[in-house]
Design a protein around this motif. Structure first.
Motif: not given
Length: 404
Positions: A357-375
Motif C-alpha cells: 500500500d505504498g509503504e517501503a518494503a521491508r525485508y532481511y538479507r545477510g542478517g540486516i533489515q532493509y527498507r526500500s522501494s518496491l523495485e
C-alpha cells in the motif's frame, strides 16, 4: 496415447499461504480449460483461494485451483483423499455453478472419521505444545496406513462390506492403541460415544460410495492423456517433512520430490517450476517463525481465508528473510539432480505486493533489515534466489505479470 512432455509446477516457498492457488489458476487461464491440475502432495488441509475474473471466489481443498477456469483435477497417489470434506467442497462449488471433473489414483490413501477424531483429540491434549495441525486427520491417515491391517485406499472404497469391516477394526482396535501410543489412552473412553457410534460408521460408508460416484478412479497416464499439465503443491518448503523444523511440519514432501517421481513415470522431459512467496512471511499454526512480529507487517494486509481456528490459532506474520527463501529453493532444486534426463527451469512469483500500500518494503538479507522501494525489493529477492524475471502479483484477482 500421446502425452505432453512439458508441465508447469507451482510450489510454495514458505510455510504455506503464499498464493499457490492463484498462480495455478493463472497458468490454467494461460493454457486453456483442457488443462488438468495434478495434486502431488498434501490433502484436504490445503486452503488455496482463487477469485475468478467474474468475481466468483472459492477456497480449494481437494479440487485443483484451476476448476473455476474449467480445468480437470487429478489426485495422485501422494495425495490423501478425505471423502467427507471432498463432498462438502463439491457442494460449495455446485452453488457457484461449477461441477469439476476429478480423477483419483486408486492408491491414494483415504482419511476416515477416526483419523480426524484422533488428530483433534491429541492436538487438544497437547495444549501449549501443539504441533499446529489443522485437525483433519492428514498425518494420522498416513500413520494408520503403515499397518496393512488398518490401511485404506481409494480402491478399497468399492467394496462396502470390506470397508465396513475395516472401519470397525480401526475404531475398535487401532484407535485405542494409537491413542495409548500417543500417551493419551484415557481419551478413548472419554470419547467412546463417537468411536462406537454406528451412525458415524454407516454415514461414512455412504460418503465413500458417493465419493466414487462423483470421481473417476484411474491411474495417472489414463487421466492425463494429452492434456497440458499443471502440478499444484500444498503447504510450503519450510513445512517439508524432511527439511522443516520437526515436529512442526506436515507429513509430506512439499517440494519437487513427488513431482519428479511422477514426471519420471509419465515420461516428461521438462518442468517449468515457479516458487511462490508473499511479499512478507506468514505461518498459520505452531512452530518457529523467523523474524516474527507481534502484528501485521503492513497495515494494508487483509486475509479472509486464514481465519482463527481452534487448532491453528491466528495467522502469524514476519518480515521476509531473503536468505531463508533462497536456501529453501536451492535445497529443493537439488533433488532434480537425481533425474538427469529431466530439464527443470525455475522461476519466482511474489504475491500480495498491493498490500504494501505504498509503504517501503521491508525485508532481511545477510542478517540486516532493509527498507526500500518496491523495485529495489524485487531486485534483491531476484538476486537472493538466483532466478530472473519474477512474476509479480497485485490483489486477490489481479493478473500476475512478469517484472521488467
Amino acid at each position: 496415447m500421446h502425452l505432453n512432455k512439458t508441465a508447469r509446477v507451482v510450489i510454495g516457498a514458505q510455510f504455506g499461504d503464499e498464493g499457490k492457488g492463484r498462480l495455478t489458476a493463472h497458468h490454467v487461464m494461460e493454457i486453456g480449460d483442457d488443462a488438468i491440475v495434478v495434486r502431488f502432495n498434501g490433502g484436504a488441509q490445503a486452503g488455496h483461494t482463487v477469485v475468478a475474473p467474474d468475481g466468483r471466489r472459492h477456497v480449494f481443498s481437494h479440487v485443483g485451483s484451476g476448476a473455476l477456469a474449467g480445468a480437470a483435477t487429478y489426485l495422485s497417489r501422494f495425495f490423501v483423499a478425505n471423502p467427507i470434506l471432498f463432498l462438502k467442497e463439491l457442494d460449495l462449488l455446485a452453488a457457484q455453478g461449477v461441477t469439476p471433473t476429478v480423477y483419483v489414483d486408486p492408491a491414494s490413501p483415504v482419511t476416515t472419521p477416526y483419523d480426524m477424531m484422533i488428530n483433534q483429540i491429541v492436538e487438544r491434549e497437547r495444549g501449549a505444545d501443539r504441533h499446529g495441525s489443522c485437525g483433519i486427520g492428514f498425518g494420522e491417515t498416513l500413520e494408520r496406513n503403515l499397518d496393512g491391517r488398518f490401511a485404506l485406499t481409494v480402491a478399497d472404497l468399492a467394496d462396502p462390506s470390506m470397508l465396513t469391516n475395516r472401519l470397525d477394526a480401526i475404531r475398535r482396535e487401532y484407535a485405542p492403541a494409537r491413542l495409548a501410543r500417543l500417551g493419551v489412552a484415557h481419551t478413548f473412553e472419554a470419547n467412546a460415544d463417537l468411536f462406537r457410534s454406528d451412525a458415524i460408521l454407516e454415514h461414512y460408508v455412504e460418503d465413500a460410495r458417493h465419493f466414487l460416484d462423483v470421481t473417476i478412479t484411474t491411474e495417472a497416464r489414463a487421466a492425463i492423456r494429452d492434456r497440458p499439465l499443471v502440478f499444484e503443491g500444498a503447504q510450503g518448503l519450510l513445512l517439508d517433512q524432511d527439511r522443516g523444523c520437526f515436529p512442526h511440519v506436515t507429513r509430506s514432501n512439499t517440494g519437487l520430490r513427488n513431482v519428479l517421481a511422477l514426471a519420471d513415470e509419465l515420461g516428461l522431459e521438462r518442468l517449468d517450476v515457479t516458487y511462490v512467496t508473499r511479499a512478507y512471511l506468514t505461518r498459520h499454526g505452531a512452530g518457529p517463525l523467523p523474524r516474527e512480529r507481534p502484528e501485521k507487517p503492513y497495515p494494508g494486509i487483509v486475509d479472509t481465508t486464514n481465519i482463527p481456528n481452534e487448532h491453528q490459532g491466528t495467522l502469524r506474520f514476519a518480515w521476509l528473510d531473503l536468505d531463508l527463501l533462497g536456501r529453501a529453493i536451492h535445497e529443493d532444486l537439488s533433488d532434480a539432480a537425481a533425474y538427469p534426463a529431466l530439464t527443470v527451469n525455475a522461476g519466482l512469483a511474489i504475491t500480495c505486493l498491493d498490500q504494501l500500500d505504498g509503504e517501503a518494503a521491508r525485508y532481511y538479507r545477510g542478517g540486516i533489515q532493509y527498507r526500500s522501494s518496491l523495485e529495489t525489493f524485487v531486485a534483491a529477492a531476484t538476486e537472493a534466489v538466483g532466478l530472473d524475471r519474477p512474476l509479480l502479483g497485485f490483489g486477490p484477482s489481479g493478473e500476475l505479470m512478469p517484472c521488467g
